[in-house]
Design a protein around this motif. Sequence first.
Motif, short mmCIF file in Angstrom:
data_model
loop_
_atom_site.label_atom_id
_atom_site.label_comp_id
_atom_site.label_asym_id
_atom_site.label_seq_id
_atom_site.Cartn_x
_atom_site.Cartn_y
_atom_site.Cartn_z
N GLY A 1 0.83 -1.20 0.00
CA GLY A 1 0.00 0.00 0.00
C GLY A 1 0.86 1.24 0.00
O GLY A 1 1.86 1.31 0.71
N HIS A 2 0.49 2.20 -0.82
CA HIS A 2 1.18 3.49 -0.87
C HIS A 2 2.68 3.33 -1.14
O HIS A 2 3.50 4.05 -0.57
N GLY A 3 3.03 2.37 -1.98
CA GLY A 3 4.43 2.17 -2.35
C GLY A 3 5.29 1.55 -1.28
O GLY A 3 6.52 1.60 -1.36
N ARG A 4 4.68 0.95 -0.26
CA ARG A 4 5.40 0.33 0.85
C ARG A 4 4.77 -1.02 1.16
O ARG A 4 3.69 -1.34 0.69
N MET A 5 5.44 -1.75 2.04
CA MET A 5 4.88 -2.99 2.57
C MET A 5 4.54 -2.75 4.05
O MET A 5 5.26 -2.03 4.74
N TRP A 6 3.47 -3.40 4.50
CA TRP A 6 2.93 -3.13 5.83
C TRP A 6 2.69 -4.41 6.62
O TRP A 6 2.39 -5.45 6.07
N SER A 7 2.77 -4.27 7.94
CA SER A 7 2.40 -5.30 8.90
C SER A 7 1.18 -4.81 9.67
O SER A 7 0.83 -3.63 9.62
N HIS A 8 0.58 -5.72 10.42
CA HIS A 8 -0.50 -5.37 11.33
C HIS A 8 -0.04 -5.65 12.76
O HIS A 8 0.58 -6.68 13.01
N LEU A 9 -0.34 -4.75 13.65
CA LEU A 9 0.03 -4.85 15.06
C LEU A 9 -1.25 -4.90 15.88
O LEU A 9 -2.11 -4.02 15.73
N VAL A 10 -1.40 -5.93 16.72
CA VAL A 10 -2.60 -6.09 17.55
C VAL A 10 -2.22 -6.45 18.98
O VAL A 10 -1.12 -6.93 19.24
N SER A 11 -3.17 -6.28 19.88
CA SER A 11 -3.01 -6.68 21.28
C SER A 11 -3.98 -7.81 21.58
O SER A 11 -5.04 -7.90 20.97
N ASP A 12 -3.62 -8.64 22.54
CA ASP A 12 -4.55 -9.69 22.97
C ASP A 12 -5.24 -9.33 24.28
O ASP A 12 -5.91 -10.16 24.88
N SER A 13 -5.08 -8.06 24.71
CA SER A 13 -5.72 -7.69 25.97
C SER A 13 -6.52 -6.39 25.92
O SER A 13 -7.61 -6.34 26.47
N SER A 14 -5.98 -5.35 25.28
CA SER A 14 -6.72 -4.08 25.27
C SER A 14 -6.18 -3.13 24.21
O SER A 14 -5.03 -3.22 23.79
N TYR A 15 -7.05 -2.21 23.83
CA TYR A 15 -6.62 -1.16 22.90
C TYR A 15 -5.65 -0.20 23.60
O TYR A 15 -4.75 0.34 22.95
N ASP A 16 -5.83 0.00 24.90
CA ASP A 16 -4.90 0.88 25.64
C ASP A 16 -3.47 0.34 25.54
O ASP A 16 -2.53 1.10 25.30
N GLU A 17 -3.31 -0.97 25.74
CA GLU A 17 -1.99 -1.59 25.62
C GLU A 17 -1.45 -1.39 24.20
O GLU A 17 -0.29 -1.05 24.00
N LEU A 18 -2.31 -1.59 23.21
CA LEU A 18 -1.90 -1.45 21.82
C LEU A 18 -1.47 -0.02 21.51
O LEU A 18 -0.42 0.20 20.89
#
Length: 88
Positions: free
Chosen positions: A12-29
């Motif tokens: 996307g947008h001329g780059r490669m991307w990863s996804h970052l997630v949490s298994d406990s909360s959005y605050d932690e993320l």
Amino acid sequence: MTVYIDPPTWPGHGRMWSHLVSDSSYDELHAFAAAIGCPRRAFDRDHYDVPAERYATAVHHGAVEVGSKELLLRLRAAGLRRPRPNRE
């Protein structure tokens, strides 16, 4: 409380991307993303889009490397998955 990242295989947008997630909360993320220099605008419903050049930094700070399918399974198991709204 763990943060997960998948490989930077999403183009996307001329780059490669990863996804970052949490298994406990959005605050932690949000806190983890800020610590590795990801702006809040990179947050998309339930994950951060992380450019390939930040992948190593995320892993160095403790993100656990998993495949994309495993990342989604963990996000769903945590009850943090937010699907896209229906577009009619």
